[in-house]
Design a protein around this motif. Structure first.
Motif, PDB file in Angstrom:
ATOM      1  N   HIS A 165     -19.365  -3.301  41.807  1.00  0.00           N
ATOM      2  CA  HIS A 165     -18.319  -2.265  41.793  1.00  0.00           C
ATOM      3  C   HIS A 165     -18.749  -1.080  40.924  1.00  0.00           C
ATOM      4  N   CYS A 166     -18.022   0.015  41.041  1.00  0.00           N
ATOM      5  CA  CYS A 166     -18.154   1.168  40.129  1.00  0.00           C
ATOM      6  C   CYS A 166     -19.564   1.764  40.053  1.00  0.00           C
ATOM      7  N   SER A 169     -19.269   5.596  39.422  1.00  0.00           N
ATOM      8  CA  SER A 169     -17.920   5.933  38.964  1.00  0.00           C
ATOM      9  C   SER A 169     -17.706   5.329  37.585  1.00  0.00           C
ATOM     10  N   ARG A 170     -16.791   5.892  36.827  1.00  0.00           N
ATOM     11  CA  ARG A 170     -16.460   5.376  35.489  1.00  0.00           C
ATOM     12  C   ARG A 170     -17.731   5.214  34.668  1.00  0.00           C
ATOM     13  N   CYS A 179     -12.370   7.130  38.247  1.00  0.00           N
ATOM     14  CA  CYS A 179     -12.450   5.948  39.109  1.00  0.00           C
ATOM     15  C   CYS A 179     -12.368   6.427  40.552  1.00  0.00           C
ATOM     16  N   SER A 180     -13.226   5.894  41.414  1.00  0.00           N
ATOM     17  CA  SER A 180     -13.230   6.359  42.808  1.00  0.00           C
ATOM     18  C   SER A 180     -12.148   5.692  43.658  1.00  0.00           C
ATOM     19  N   LYS A 181     -11.399   4.847  43.048  1.00  0.00           N
ATOM     20  CA  LYS A 181     -10.135   4.355  43.582  1.00  0.00           C
ATOM     21  C   LYS A 181     -10.207   3.463  44.812  1.00  0.00           C
ATOM     22  N   VAL A 182     -10.965   3.821  45.824  1.00  0.00           N
ATOM     23  CA  VAL A 182     -10.953   2.993  47.038  1.00  0.00           C
ATOM     24  C   VAL A 182     -12.062   1.938  47.066  1.00  0.00           C
ATOM     25  N   CYS A 183     -12.982   1.959  46.104  1.00  0.00           N
ATOM     26  CA  CYS A 183     -14.132   1.047  46.227  1.00  0.00           C
ATOM     27  C   CYS A 183     -13.812  -0.395  45.872  1.00  0.00           C
ATOM     28  N   CYS A 184     -12.799  -0.641  45.018  1.00  0.00           N
ATOM     29  CA  CYS A 184     -12.438  -2.044  44.763  1.00  0.00           C
ATOM     30  C   CYS A 184     -11.938  -2.689  46.044  1.00  0.00           C
ATOM     31  N   ASP A 209     -12.777  -3.763  36.507  1.00  0.00           N
ATOM     32  CA  ASP A 209     -11.349  -4.016  36.624  1.00  0.00           C
ATOM     33  C   ASP A 209     -11.114  -4.087  38.120  1.00  0.00           C
ATOM     34  N   ARG A 211      -8.943  -2.798  40.790  1.00  0.00           N
ATOM     35  CA  ARG A 211      -7.908  -1.771  40.922  1.00  0.00           C
ATOM     36  C   ARG A 211      -7.373  -1.756  42.343  1.00  0.00           C
TER      37      ARG A 211
HETATM   38  S1  SF4 Z   1     -11.890   1.551  42.555  1.00  0.00           S
HETATM   39 FE1  SF4 Z   1     -12.771  -0.197  41.488  1.00  0.00          FE
HETATM   40  S2  SF4 Z   1     -14.968  -0.088  42.007  1.00  0.00           S
HETATM   41 FE2  SF4 Z   1     -14.120   1.916  42.451  1.00  0.00          FE
HETATM   42  S3  SF4 Z   1     -14.490   3.092  40.602  1.00  0.00           S
HETATM   43 FE3  SF4 Z   1     -12.398   2.258  40.473  1.00  0.00          FE
HETATM   44  S4  SF4 Z   1     -12.603   0.355  39.349  1.00  0.00           S
HETATM   45 FE4  SF4 Z   1     -14.657   0.948  40.039  1.00  0.00          FE
END
Ligand code: SF4
Ligand SMILES: Cc1cc2nc3c(=O)[nH]c(=O)nc-3n(C[C@H](O)[C@H](O)[C@H](O)COP(=O)(O)OP(=O)(O)OC[C@H]3O[C@@H](n4cnc5c(N)ncnc54)[C@H](O)[C@@H]3O)c2cc1C
Ligand code: SF4
Ligand code: SF4
Lengths: 351, 109
Positions: A165-166, A169-170, A179-184, A209, A211
């Motif tokens: 993940h991440c 990002s972050r 946070c790129s929000k959709v990648c989790c 985390d 998310r």
């Molecule tokens: S959505 Fe998840 S994987 Fe993507 S940047 Fe945020 S915490 Fe990391």
């Protein structure tokens, strides 16, 4: 565009991804002449690259088809392979300039330029571009679609996959604190899809985390744990290297146990973050759409509560993922909201 | 192993090797108590646990040992549980903790 009817308003939409297509559809339904421009040959933006969509695993084609049908109208003109690089305004008229010198005039402009994926080569420790078994989430979608082949022997037994993940990002090192929000949820979607394709495989997600912000996402996460037995390990991967049997050896900290872990994998998938597709620069009364540099930010709305679709000048609108990471349902709703604002502007309801 | 000669342990001792095949005993526990898969490692169970004030017992950690195949660690820690069930009352994912601990403490080497 010189012989235009004065009662009919024209809007130029930059970018024919989900956001641009949706805005074009709604505005054309409301008697606005739409000039839709994309730097690529096809419409659909990133949606065109995805195989199935979270949260309900629907084939992306289904959504793409609806959006593409929406622009099959007489009052929509699509300009392909045109990258807009400059926006200026004189006497209430907007003028767009493309890289190859085309000039497009309109009464309002909607920027729907979306995002680019983070270039995974920058995280050298993961070996993207060096080890073929290291792919990005974007690459994996094209493998799912059958456009590219698996980077391992797909008839092998006991396959093991890792998902990081991440990536990009972050991470202050990459210049992206957000946070790129959709990648989790993309990671969960792809992990499930991998298990469907290879039921005997073991899939590990290395997360910081989880998310799961959207409706149904947390439930999908739980399904990934219980129905598909996906292993979630909290901790970022430190590095990937080749193993003796030509697979990948990775190391991570299992932070919930406070102990280092190592494992061998057949494929490592990097959840690349979203970065802006353009970086706006105001110079001599014109707005330039530059290539983003390290740490460039997304386009900022005038007010995150009240003027989410406006950018600095009356008649200049912003919509979709060009403002920051967003899912497809979100950008479609945003594009509809933007369309209302454009109509209000044409009807002199907003200055 | 070599490390002990100089009065310290080989760093590898703490490292978890996930390439080792999951022991059948562990598969058995997961099979008989599938709610273990729902755990999100929030630590609520441990924060509630009275035994945790006096011993190393942390239920979420037991579950992680299980998932990482660390059988010896499980046995050692599980014995500290009093089966009071407080943890289970608070678990947000509805893990059947007491039953899981009973299964874990009966794992044989
Ligand atoms: S959505 Fe998840 S994987 Fe993507 S940047 Fe945020 S915490 Fe990391
Ligand atoms: C790996 C991955 C998987 C995803 N999976 C899902 C999913 O399953 N479900 C979901 O809801 N969301 C998913 N998303 C998010 C989804 O891709 C975005 O929400 C969506 O694509 C945003 O739409 P957009 O139109 O704003 O931008 P984009 O899709 O990026 O489209 C922007 C368009 O603008 C064009 N453009 C850019 N600059 C210019 C310029 N200067 N001139 C002319 N044209 C230009 C581009 O060529 C592109 O066609 C995923 C994202 C990633 C990274
Ligand atoms: S309270 Fe439940 S979900 Fe939280 S760590 Fe304990 S067992 Fe897991
Ligand atoms: S049942 Fe065991 S683990 Fe749970 S609170 Fe009681 S002593 Fe702690």
């Amino acid at each position: 565009m010189s012989q235009k009817n004065n009662n009919i308003k024209q809007v130029a939409i930059i970018g024919a991804g989900p956001a641009g297509l949706q805005a074009a559809t709604v505005l054309s339904q409301n008697q606005v002449q739409v000039l839709l421009i994309d730097k690529q040959a096809k419409t659909g933006g990133h949606l065109e690259k995805w195989s199935h969509l979270f949260p309900d695993s629907r084939p992306s084609n289904e959504i793409l088809k609806v959006l593409q049908q929406g622009i099959q109208k007489e009052n929509i003109q699509f300009f392909k392979n045109k990258r807009v690089s400059k926006i200026s305004k004189s006497n209430g008229q907007w003028e767009l300039g493309t890289d190859d010198g085309l000039v497009i005039n309109s009464d309002a402009v909607v920027i729907a330029t979306g995002f680019n994926t983070f270039d995974a080569h920058q995280k050298e420790e993961y070996g993207y571009g060096i080890y073929p078994a290291v792919v990005t989430s974007e690459n994996l979608e094209s493998i799912f679609k059958g456009e590219t082949t698996w980077p391992f022997n797909s008839s092998g037994k006991d396959l093991r996959f890792g998902i990081v993940h991440c990536v990009g990002s972050r991470d202050a090192k990459c210049g992206n604190l957000y946070c790129s929000k959709v990648c989790c949820v993309t990671a969960v979607k792809q992990a499930i899809e991998l298990k469907k394709k290879f039921p005997g495989a073991t899939v590990y997600c290395f997360y910081m985390d989880m998310r799961m912000f959207g409706t149904g996402y947390e439930e999908l996460y739980q399904e990934a744990q219980t129905k598909y037995n996906i292993q979630f390990i909290r901790g970022r991967l430190s590095e990937a290297s080749p193993s003796q049997d030509n697979r990948l050896q990775v190391k991570a900290e299992d932070t919930l146990l406070g102990r280092p872990a190592k494992l061998t994998l057949d494929m490592l998938v990097l959840m690349v973050g979203m970065i802006p597709a353009v970086s706006l620069e105001m110079k001599n009364d014109a707005v330039y759409l530059n290539q983003p540099a390290y740490g460039s930010s997304f386009i900022t709305p005038d007010d995150v509560f009240l003027k989410m679709n406006h950018h600095q000048q009356a008649g200049l609108f912003i919509t979709g993922a060009c403002k920051g990471p967003a899912s497809i349902p979100e950008v479609l709703q945003d594009a509809k909201a933007t369309s209302i604002e454009v109509l209000n502007y044409f009807n002199n309801k907003i200055k | 192993m070599a490390g002990t000669k100089f009065g310290f342990f080989d760093a590898n001792v703490r490292s978890i090797n996930l390439d080792v095949e999951t022991p059948e005993t562990i598969e058995g526990v997961l099979h008989r108590e599938p709610s273990l898969l729902k755990c999100i490692g929030c630590g609520n169970c441990a924060a509630m646990c009275t035994a945790g004030h006096f011993t190393d017992l942390r239920f979420y950690r037991l579950n992680l040992y299980l998932k990482r195949g660390l059988v010896n660690e499980i046995r050692k820690e599980a014995q500290n549980c009093m089966l009071c069930g407080k943890c289970q009352l608070t678990c947000p994912r509805g893990v059947n903790i007491r039953h899981a601990i009973l299964l874990m403490s009966s794992i044989r080497p």
